[in-house]
Design a protein around this motif. Sequence first.
Motif, PDB file in Angstrom:
ATOM      1  N   GLU A   1      -7.377  -8.836  -2.329  1.00 57.18           N
ATOM      2  CA  GLU A   1      -8.472  -9.367  -1.507  1.00 57.18           C
ATOM      3  C   GLU A   1      -9.787  -9.329  -2.293  1.00 57.18           C
ATOM      4  O   GLU A   1     -10.713 -10.079  -1.995  1.00 57.18           O
TER       5      GLU A   1
ATOM      6  N   ALA B   1       0.789  -1.223   0.000  1.00 56.43           N
ATOM      7  CA  ALA B   1       0.000   0.000   0.000  1.00 56.43           C
ATOM      8  C   ALA B   1       0.831   1.289   0.000  1.00 56.43           C
ATOM      9  O   ALA B   1       0.594   2.188  -0.806  1.00 56.43           O
TER      10      ALA B   1
ATOM     11  N   ALA C   1      -6.587   3.436  -9.774  1.00 59.26           N
ATOM     12  CA  ALA C   1      -5.927   2.226 -10.279  1.00 59.26           C
ATOM     13  C   ALA C   1      -5.796   1.232  -9.134  1.00 59.26           C
ATOM     14  O   ALA C   1      -5.199   1.541  -8.098  1.00 59.26           O
TER      15      ALA C   1
ATOM     16  N   GLY D   1      -0.320  -0.295  -4.529  1.00 62.20           N
ATOM     17  CA  GLY D   1      -0.723   1.093  -4.325  1.00 62.20           C
ATOM     18  C   GLY D   1       0.454   2.053  -4.302  1.00 62.20           C
ATOM     19  O   GLY D   1       0.329   3.224  -4.679  1.00 62.20           O
TER      20      GLY D   1
ATOM     21  N   LYS E   1       7.903   1.228   2.820  1.00 57.83           N
ATOM     22  CA  LYS E   1       8.888   0.451   2.056  1.00 57.83           C
ATOM     23  C   LYS E   1      10.132   1.260   1.679  1.00 57.83           C
ATOM     24  O   LYS E   1      10.992   0.756   0.959  1.00 57.83           O
TER      25      LYS E   1
HETATM   26  N1  LIG Z   1      -3.522  -0.192  -6.137  1.00 61.51           N
HETATM   27  C1  LIG Z   1      -3.837  -0.295  -4.864  1.00 61.51           C
HETATM   28  N2  LIG Z   1      -4.637   0.591  -4.265  1.00 61.51           N
HETATM   29  C2  LIG Z   1      -4.961   0.461  -2.964  1.00 61.51           C
HETATM   30  N3  LIG Z   1      -4.519  -0.518  -2.151  1.00 61.51           N
HETATM   31  C3  LIG Z   1      -3.709  -1.424  -2.700  1.00 61.51           C
HETATM   32  C4  LIG Z   1      -3.338  -1.365  -4.067  1.00 61.51           C
HETATM   33  N4  LIG Z   1      -2.526  -2.403  -4.303  1.00 61.51           N
HETATM   34  C5  LIG Z   1      -2.410  -3.090  -3.158  1.00 61.51           C
HETATM   35  N5  LIG Z   1      -3.126  -2.516  -2.187  1.00 61.51           N
HETATM   36  C6  LIG Z   1      -3.315  -3.004  -0.812  1.00 61.51           C
HETATM   37  O1  LIG Z   1      -2.077  -3.036  -0.132  1.00 61.51           O
HETATM   38  C7  LIG Z   1      -2.266  -3.874   1.003  1.00 61.51           C
HETATM   39  C8  LIG Z   1      -0.955  -4.510   1.376  1.00 61.51           C
HETATM   40  O2  LIG Z   1      -0.034  -3.516   1.672  1.00 61.51           O
HETATM   41  P1  LIG Z   1       1.145  -3.733   2.706  1.00 61.51           P
HETATM   42  O3  LIG Z   1       2.105  -2.626   2.481  1.00 61.51           O
HETATM   43  O4  LIG Z   1       0.585  -3.932   4.080  1.00 61.51           O
HETATM   44  O5  LIG Z   1       1.732  -5.127   2.120  1.00 61.51           O
HETATM   45  P2  LIG Z   1       2.767  -6.148   2.686  1.00 61.51           P
HETATM   46  O6  LIG Z   1       4.057  -5.488   2.844  1.00 61.51           O
HETATM   47  O7  LIG Z   1       2.738  -7.400   1.874  1.00 61.51           O
HETATM   48  O8  LIG Z   1       2.224  -6.593   4.087  1.00 61.51           O
HETATM   49  P3  LIG Z   1       2.897  -6.522   5.524  1.00 61.51           P
HETATM   50  O9  LIG Z   1       3.038  -5.077   5.891  1.00 61.51           O
HETATM   51  O10 LIG Z   1       1.881  -7.264   6.362  1.00 61.51           O
HETATM   52  O11 LIG Z   1       4.216  -7.233   5.409  1.00 61.51           O
HETATM   53  C9  LIG Z   1      -3.303  -4.905   0.599  1.00 61.51           C
HETATM   54  O12 LIG Z   1      -4.345  -4.882   1.552  1.00 61.51           O
HETATM   55  C10 LIG Z   1      -3.774  -4.437  -0.764  1.00 61.51           C
HETATM   56  O13 LIG Z   1      -5.171  -4.494  -0.907  1.00 61.51           O
END
Ligand SMILES: Nc1ncnc2c1ncn2[C@@H]1O[C@H](COP(=O)(O)OP(=O)(O)OP(=O)(O)O)[C@@H](O)[C@H]1O
Length: 393
Positions: free
Chosen positions: A323, A196, A292, A220, A201
Amino acid sequence: MNKKTIRDVEVDGKTVFCRVDFNVPMSDGEVTDDTRIKAALPTIKHLTGNGAKVILASHLGRPKGEVVEELRLDPVAKRLSDLLGQEITKTDEVYGDEVNKALSEMGNGDVLLIENVRFNAGEEKNDPELAQAFADMADLYVNDAFGAAHRAHASTAGVAEHLPAVAGFLMEKEINVLGQALSDPERPFTAIIGGAKVKDKIGVIDNLIDKVDHLIIGGGLAYTFVKAQGHEVGKSLLEEDKIDLAKEYMQKAEEKGVDFLMPEDVIVADDFSDSANTKEVAIDSIPADWEALDIGSKTREKYAKVIQDSKLVIWNGPMGVFELETFANGTKAVAQALADTKGYTVIGGGDSAAAVEKFGYADSMDHVSTGGGASLEFMEGKELPGVALLNDK
Ligand SMILES: Nc1ncnc2c1ncn2[C@@H]1O[C@H](COP(=O)(O)OP(=O)(O)OP(=O)(O)O)[C@@H](O)[C@H]1O
Ligand SMILES: O=C(O)[C@H](O)COP(=O)(O)O
């Protein structure tokens, strides 16, 4: 790994305080995913099989120093007992009279699970008294909780100052796989970063640009980079204050000769739901009122090709809102490409691990990390407190 492990110590007849990460998903008092419990079994079985009395400690959720009934570890104890094929004792206390009584009744090879350590306010504060109380129960400390190794808490760090302290097999494997990937990678080495938020990151992207051949961006967080490229992103996720940083990363990648891969097309939606109207558009044509939510078909193909030609791939963060079925194709395509590649594949925990599990690819991956935040911090190049205090070889 330059730390001692349970292979390096004698455990027969010893009482071992073993930190595990049993922070597992639960619903209606049942464990719904026992991956983390299974992952700790080799260590637990090694200890019991070699005559140790094993005290297991874990957190569950974030009860913030108070007893929260739904976060008791009884369902975990039940599942663990089934998996071990052995009766185990579970106390309702973290330490104190009840635990001491249970300890006095233990024989070699027995297992005791103490209550959720985060019910005690001292745990997250790394309170020295609580750390000492844990140490007083045992002769040896074993840390097998890779998922919690980025936390400097009483049961992950403080206790290690008072006892001989070694790593369990899961901890060893996680550190070795991720460490080897980052220090001496097979090439081409590709990292895939999605999810997200850019802000979560930053450290990972920064550290990986110094190491990888290809850096694939999705999810995202991609849209802050898309904006930095000079395109409009409509209502897509955007972190205005990170646009300059995104530019800096793209510049740094170019200087280092890293192939920085960005979405060329995306799936846009007029609503954040499975029933939204959607269309596939080129990256420079995201309509103002649309957002997007997944990568498009050309991007899926481009990313899959690079992944398939890689010798090492690390993946952290989904490509879209996986999801929701409508926006899961990008994440599925990347998972499929990882399953197909002959290269070594590492899933960096969290949502990416949930995604490969959900789409049925988990068994095709070489290593699925049990740590979300922990693997992220490791990939940022940070030293993990739960590892730092273990005894050197
Ligand atoms: N284009 C987008 N727009 C909005 N949300 C998004 C998009 N792409 C991915 N996501 C959301 O990002 C979320 C995951 O983001 P996150 O940064 O928490 O991932 P992660 O690093 O794999 O997980 P964690 O932090 O648990 O290790 C998911 O819930 C997903 O629905
Ligand atoms: O699930 C995790 O990432 C670990 O168990 C750590 O949990 P925490 O983020 O609540 O410290």
